[in-house]
Design a protein around this motif. Structure first.
Motif, mmCIF file in Angstrom:
data_model
loop_
_atom_site.group_PDB
_atom_site.id
_atom_site.type_symbol
_atom_site.label_atom_id
_atom_site.label_comp_id
_atom_site.label_asym_id
_atom_site.label_seq_id
_atom_site.Cartn_x
_atom_site.Cartn_y
_atom_site.Cartn_z
ATOM 1 N N THR A 6 0.840 -1.193 0.000
ATOM 2 C CA THR A 6 0.000 0.000 0.000
ATOM 3 C C THR A 6 0.871 1.237 0.000
ATOM 4 O OG1 THR A 6 -0.086 0.131 2.395
ATOM 5 C CG2 THR A 6 -1.792 -1.201 1.307
ATOM 6 N N PHE A 18 -8.458 1.202 4.481
ATOM 7 C CA PHE A 18 -9.027 1.850 3.307
ATOM 8 C C PHE A 18 -10.504 2.087 3.590
ATOM 9 C CE2 PHE A 18 -5.161 0.491 1.514
ATOM 10 C CZ PHE A 18 -4.977 1.156 0.315
ATOM 11 N N LEU A 20 -13.851 2.816 1.726
ATOM 12 C CA LEU A 20 -14.395 2.723 0.367
ATOM 13 C C LEU A 20 -15.911 2.818 0.394
ATOM 14 C CD1 LEU A 20 -12.288 -0.395 -0.674
ATOM 15 C CD2 LEU A 20 -11.718 1.995 -1.112
ATOM 16 N N CYS A 42 -10.836 -6.708 -2.540
ATOM 17 C CA CYS A 42 -10.560 -6.266 -1.170
ATOM 18 C C CYS A 42 -10.068 -7.419 -0.304
ATOM 19 C CB CYS A 42 -11.798 -5.630 -0.552
ATOM 20 S SG CYS A 42 -12.203 -4.008 -1.220
ATOM 21 N N TYR A 50 -9.847 -2.855 5.446
ATOM 22 C CA TYR A 50 -10.700 -1.927 4.701
ATOM 23 C C TYR A 50 -12.082 -1.848 5.330
ATOM 24 C CZ TYR A 50 -12.922 -6.052 2.651
ATOM 25 O OH TYR A 50 -13.599 -7.223 2.467
ATOM 26 N N LYS A 77 -12.860 6.100 -3.142
ATOM 27 C CA LYS A 77 -11.868 5.800 -2.094
ATOM 28 C C LYS A 77 -11.685 7.090 -1.311
ATOM 29 C CE LYS A 77 -7.465 6.265 -2.055
ATOM 30 N NZ LYS A 77 -6.031 6.314 -2.144
ATOM 31 N N GLU A 78 -12.096 7.075 -0.050
ATOM 32 C CA GLU A 78 -12.001 8.267 0.779
ATOM 33 C C GLU A 78 -10.655 8.381 1.475
ATOM 34 O OE1 GLU A 78 -15.415 8.384 3.338
ATOM 35 O OE2 GLU A 78 -16.746 8.824 1.667
ATOM 36 N N GLU A 83 -8.544 11.417 -2.304
ATOM 37 C CA GLU A 83 -9.781 10.798 -2.769
ATOM 38 C C GLU A 83 -9.626 10.389 -4.226
ATOM 39 O OE1 GLU A 83 -13.928 12.690 -3.814
ATOM 40 O OE2 GLU A 83 -13.720 12.478 -1.633
ATOM 41 N N ARG A 84 -10.149 9.205 -4.536
ATOM 42 C CA ARG A 84 -10.126 8.695 -5.903
ATOM 43 C C ARG A 84 -11.498 8.153 -6.257
ATOM 44 N NH1 ARG A 84 -4.588 6.684 -7.458
ATOM 45 N NH2 ARG A 84 -3.321 8.401 -6.734
ATOM 46 N N LEU A 100 -6.771 2.524 -6.479
ATOM 47 C CA LEU A 100 -6.766 2.540 -5.018
ATOM 48 C C LEU A 100 -5.393 2.894 -4.453
ATOM 49 C CD1 LEU A 100 -8.887 -0.647 -4.215
ATOM 50 C CD2 LEU A 100 -9.593 1.748 -4.055
#
Length: 107
Positions: A6, A18, A20, A42, A50, A77-78, A83-84, A100
């Protein structure tokens, strides 16, 4: 089994789960595939590190209302890191991992 490195492994983030959010449209075929594919990714690459919330925009309008949803299914993805957003059925594992911020490594 393959492990993932990661962002924290690269010294960019402290290790934390993560966070999510997967926005889906009911039980449409794309939504069902996205849920199945994302859960598998995941479990394989994040190994329980996660938090995944699945939000059906038809049933949870208030949770979807404040987000700018341009297409569904959409993964947000917070954290960790910036953010993504990823759109689609999450079937392209390499694309999801890249989105991610996870680098796939060998055993």
């Amino acid at each position: 089994m393959k492990k993932a490195a990661t962002e924290s492994d690269w010294g960019k983030e402290e290790e934390r789960p993560f966070v999510l959010r997967l926005y889906v449209a009911g039980s449409s075929p794309n939504s069902v595939r996205a849920i199945t594919n994302l859960k598998a990714i995941c479990e394989k690459y994040l190994e329980g590190n996660y938090e995944l919330e699945i939000i059906d925009v038809h049933q949870q309008v208030q949770k979807a209302g404040d987000r700018q949803l341009i297409a569904l299914p959409m993964l947000l993805k917070e954290s960790p890191g910036m953010e993504r957003r990823l759109i689609g059925d999450m079937s392209d594992t390499k694309k999801v991992l890249k989105g991610l911020g996870i680098k796939e490594t060998g055993v």
